[in-house]
Design a protein around this motif. Structure first.
Motif, PDB file in Angstrom:
ATOM      1  N   ASP A   1      -8.888  -0.924   4.474  1.00  0.00           N
ATOM      2  CA  ASP A   1      -7.681  -0.217   4.040  1.00  0.00           C
ATOM      3  C   ASP A   1      -6.437  -1.105   4.061  1.00  0.00           C
ATOM      4  N   ALA A   2      -6.622  -2.414   4.207  1.00  0.00           N
ATOM      5  CA  ALA A   2      -5.479  -3.335   4.265  1.00  0.00           C
ATOM      6  C   ALA A   2      -4.666  -3.299   2.972  1.00  0.00           C
ATOM      7  N   ARG A   3      -5.348  -3.238   1.837  1.00  0.00           N
ATOM      8  CA  ARG A   3      -4.643  -3.196   0.546  1.00  0.00           C
ATOM      9  C   ARG A   3      -3.798  -1.919   0.432  1.00  0.00           C
ATOM     10  N   LEU A   4      -4.373  -0.788   0.836  1.00  0.00           N
ATOM     11  CA  LEU A   4      -3.636   0.472   0.813  1.00  0.00           C
ATOM     12  C   LEU A   4      -2.438   0.397   1.754  1.00  0.00           C
ATOM     13  N   ALA A   5      -2.605  -0.231   2.906  1.00  0.00           N
ATOM     14  CA  ALA A   5      -1.493  -0.389   3.853  1.00  0.00           C
ATOM     15  C   ALA A   5      -0.372  -1.216   3.217  1.00  0.00           C
ATOM     16  N   ALA A   6      -0.724  -2.250   2.477  1.00  0.00           N
ATOM     17  CA  ALA A   6       0.283  -3.076   1.795  1.00  0.00           C
ATOM     18  C   ALA A   6       1.033  -2.244   0.757  1.00  0.00           C
ATOM     19  N   HIS A   7       0.312  -1.415   0.008  1.00  0.00           N
ATOM     20  CA  HIS A   7       0.959  -0.537  -0.975  1.00  0.00           C
ATOM     21  C   HIS A   7       1.914   0.444  -0.280  1.00  0.00           C
ATOM     22  N   ARG A   8       1.531   0.940   0.883  1.00  0.00           N
ATOM     23  CA  ARG A   8       2.400   1.861   1.628  1.00  0.00           C
ATOM     24  C   ARG A   8       3.672   1.153   2.100  1.00  0.00           C
ATOM     25  N   ILE A   9       3.531  -0.101   2.492  1.00  0.00           N
ATOM     26  CA  ILE A   9       4.711  -0.889   2.875  1.00  0.00           C
ATOM     27  C   ILE A   9       5.641  -1.031   1.671  1.00  0.00           C
TER      28      ILE A   9
ATOM     29  N   ASP B   1       5.874   0.991  -0.820  1.00  0.00           N
ATOM     30  CA  ASP B   1       6.474   2.317  -1.030  1.00  0.00           C
ATOM     31  C   ASP B   1       7.677   2.528  -0.105  1.00  0.00           C
ATOM     32  N   THR B   2       7.539   2.145   1.159  1.00  0.00           N
ATOM     33  CA  THR B   2       8.619   2.304   2.135  1.00  0.00           C
ATOM     34  C   THR B   2       9.825   1.459   1.742  1.00  0.00           C
ATOM     35  N   ILE B   3       9.583   0.208   1.362  1.00  0.00           N
ATOM     36  CA  ILE B   3      10.669  -0.684   0.956  1.00  0.00           C
ATOM     37  C   ILE B   3      11.367  -0.120  -0.279  1.00  0.00           C
ATOM     38  N   TYR B   4      10.594   0.306  -1.255  1.00  0.00           N
ATOM     39  CA  TYR B   4      11.138   0.874  -2.483  1.00  0.00           C
ATOM     40  C   TYR B   4      12.045   2.067  -2.157  1.00  0.00           C
ATOM     41  N   GLU B   5      11.556   2.963  -1.299  1.00  0.00           N
ATOM     42  CA  GLU B   5      12.325   4.156  -0.962  1.00  0.00           C
ATOM     43  C   GLU B   5      13.619   3.805  -0.230  1.00  0.00           C
ATOM     44  N   LYS B   6      13.549   2.866   0.706  1.00  0.00           N
ATOM     45  CA  LYS B   6      14.742   2.487   1.469  1.00  0.00           C
ATOM     46  C   LYS B   6      15.785   1.803   0.586  1.00  0.00           C
ATOM     47  N   LEU B   7      15.347   1.005  -0.384  1.00  0.00           N
ATOM     48  CA  LEU B   7      16.290   0.240  -1.204  1.00  0.00           C
ATOM     49  C   LEU B   7      16.736   0.970  -2.469  1.00  0.00           C
ATOM     50  N   ILE B   8      15.875   1.797  -3.039  1.00  0.00           N
ATOM     51  CA  ILE B   8      16.187   2.468  -4.295  1.00  0.00           C
ATOM     52  C   ILE B   8      16.572   3.935  -4.077  1.00  0.00           C
ATOM     53  N   GLY B   9      15.975   4.564  -3.071  1.00  0.00           N
ATOM     54  CA  GLY B   9      16.286   5.958  -2.789  1.00  0.00           C
ATOM     55  C   GLY B   9      15.278   6.946  -3.344  1.00  0.00           C
ATOM     56  N   ASP B  10      14.313   6.469  -4.120  1.00  0.00           N
ATOM     57  CA  ASP B  10      13.243   7.318  -4.652  1.00  0.00           C
ATOM     58  C   ASP B  10      11.939   6.967  -3.964  1.00  0.00           C
ATOM     59  N   LYS B  11      11.021   7.917  -3.930  1.00  0.00           N
ATOM     60  CA  LYS B  11       9.691   7.648  -3.358  1.00  0.00           C
ATOM     61  C   LYS B  11       8.959   6.609  -4.199  1.00  0.00           C
TER      62      LYS B  11
ATOM     63  N   VAL C   1       5.434   4.707  -5.582  1.00  0.00           N
ATOM     64  CA  VAL C   1       4.136   5.223  -6.050  1.00  0.00           C
ATOM     65  C   VAL C   1       3.037   4.165  -5.967  1.00  0.00           C
ATOM     66  N   PHE C   2       3.277   3.097  -5.234  1.00  0.00           N
ATOM     67  CA  PHE C   2       2.317   1.999  -5.195  1.00  0.00           C
ATOM     68  C   PHE C   2       1.015   2.364  -4.489  1.00  0.00           C
ATOM     69  N   ALA C   3       1.056   3.306  -3.552  1.00  0.00           N
ATOM     70  CA  ALA C   3      -0.152   3.715  -2.831  1.00  0.00           C
ATOM     71  C   ALA C   3      -0.938   4.787  -3.590  1.00  0.00           C
ATOM     72  N   THR C   4      -0.489   5.106  -4.798  1.00  0.00           N
ATOM     73  CA  THR C   4      -1.187   6.084  -5.622  1.00  0.00           C
ATOM     74  C   THR C   4      -2.569   5.568  -5.986  1.00  0.00           C
ATOM     75  N   ARG C   5      -3.532   6.462  -5.990  1.00  0.00           N
ATOM     76  CA  ARG C   5      -4.879   6.095  -6.414  1.00  0.00           C
ATOM     77  C   ARG C   5      -5.273   6.933  -7.607  1.00  0.00           C
ATOM     78  N   MET C   6      -6.076   6.328  -8.486  1.00  0.00           N
ATOM     79  CA  MET C   6      -6.578   7.027  -9.660  1.00  0.00           C
ATOM     80  C   MET C   6      -8.093   7.079  -9.583  1.00  0.00           C
ATOM     81  N   ALA C   7      -8.657   8.203  -9.948  1.00  0.00           N
ATOM     82  CA  ALA C   7     -10.115   8.343  -9.976  1.00  0.00           C
ATOM     83  C   ALA C   7     -10.531   8.713 -11.394  1.00  0.00           C
ATOM     84  N   TYR C   8     -11.615   8.093 -11.823  1.00  0.00           N
ATOM     85  CA  TYR C   8     -12.147   8.421 -13.148  1.00  0.00           C
ATOM     86  C   TYR C   8     -13.652   8.189 -13.148  1.00  0.00           C
ATOM     87  N   VAL C   9     -14.307   8.775 -14.144  1.00  0.00           N
ATOM     88  CA  VAL C   9     -15.759   8.676 -14.253  1.00  0.00           C
ATOM     89  C   VAL C   9     -16.102   7.806 -15.456  1.00  0.00           C
ATOM     90  N   THR C  10     -17.031   6.882 -15.234  1.00  0.00           N
ATOM     91  CA  THR C  10     -17.530   6.064 -16.338  1.00  0.00           C
ATOM     92  C   THR C  10     -18.992   6.429 -16.579  1.00  0.00           C
TER      93      THR C  10
END
Length: 157
Positions: free
Chosen positions: A110-118, A120-130, A132-141
């Motif tokens: 989960d290290a990659r997801l943790a990096a995305h969450r970091i 997200d936190t930086i983005y929110e603190k500096l920009i003021g909006d949530k 979306v880097f930790a967002t995941r997409m699921a699809y079927v092939t």
């Protein structure tokens, strides 16, 4: 030529490679955070030499000289149970103050997801909006008669 809009006002952020990142994790935490923020179009990376971590006291004049408005540094440590202790701090260079500091213990997968969450936190603190880097997409092939469920990070990984 005049650049207007988002590209003309990108926030300069210095993200120092996290201490012991390469030793503890197969995922380069700082590089993932840096790429997430740059991909948003709202941030510009500032060259950040190694040597700083979340326990450091930055020399503000040095970072102002590098024209950084924000500074991020952290560390990655492997815990006795195999999890990764990922810590970081975000500083406002102009004010010379800490904006946020966090720590999280995650499974190495989960290290990659943790990096995305970091990111997200930086983005929110500096920009003021949530963020979306930790967002995941699921699809079927479908390949022949076989179906597969694929889950990908927002960056396609």
């Amino acid at each position: 030529m005049t650049i207007e809009g988002v590209g003309g006002t990108r926030l300069p952020v210095a993200i120092v490679d996290f201490r012991d990142d390469a030793k503890a994790s197969a995922q380069p935490i700082a590089a993932i955070v840096r790429a997430d923020l740059e991909r948003s179009g709202l941030f510009r990376s500032v060259d950040a030499p190694p040597g700083l971590n979340e326990t450091s006291s930055p020399v503000w004049a040095d970072w102002k000289g590098r024209q950084a408005d924000a500074l991020v540094a952290g560390s990655v440590t492997r815990l006795a149970d195999g999890r990764l202790d990922i810590r970081f701090k975000l500083w406002d260079v102009a004010k010379g103050s800490e904006l946020v500091g966090q720590a999280q213990a995650v499974h190495p997968d989960d290290a990659r997801l943790a990096a995305h969450r970091i990111a997200d936190t930086i983005y929110e603190k500096l920009i003021g909006d949530k963020g979306v880097f930790a967002t995941r997409m699921a699809y079927v092939t479908k390949a022949g008669p076989r179906y597969s469920l694929v889950v990908a990070d927002a960056d396609g990984e």
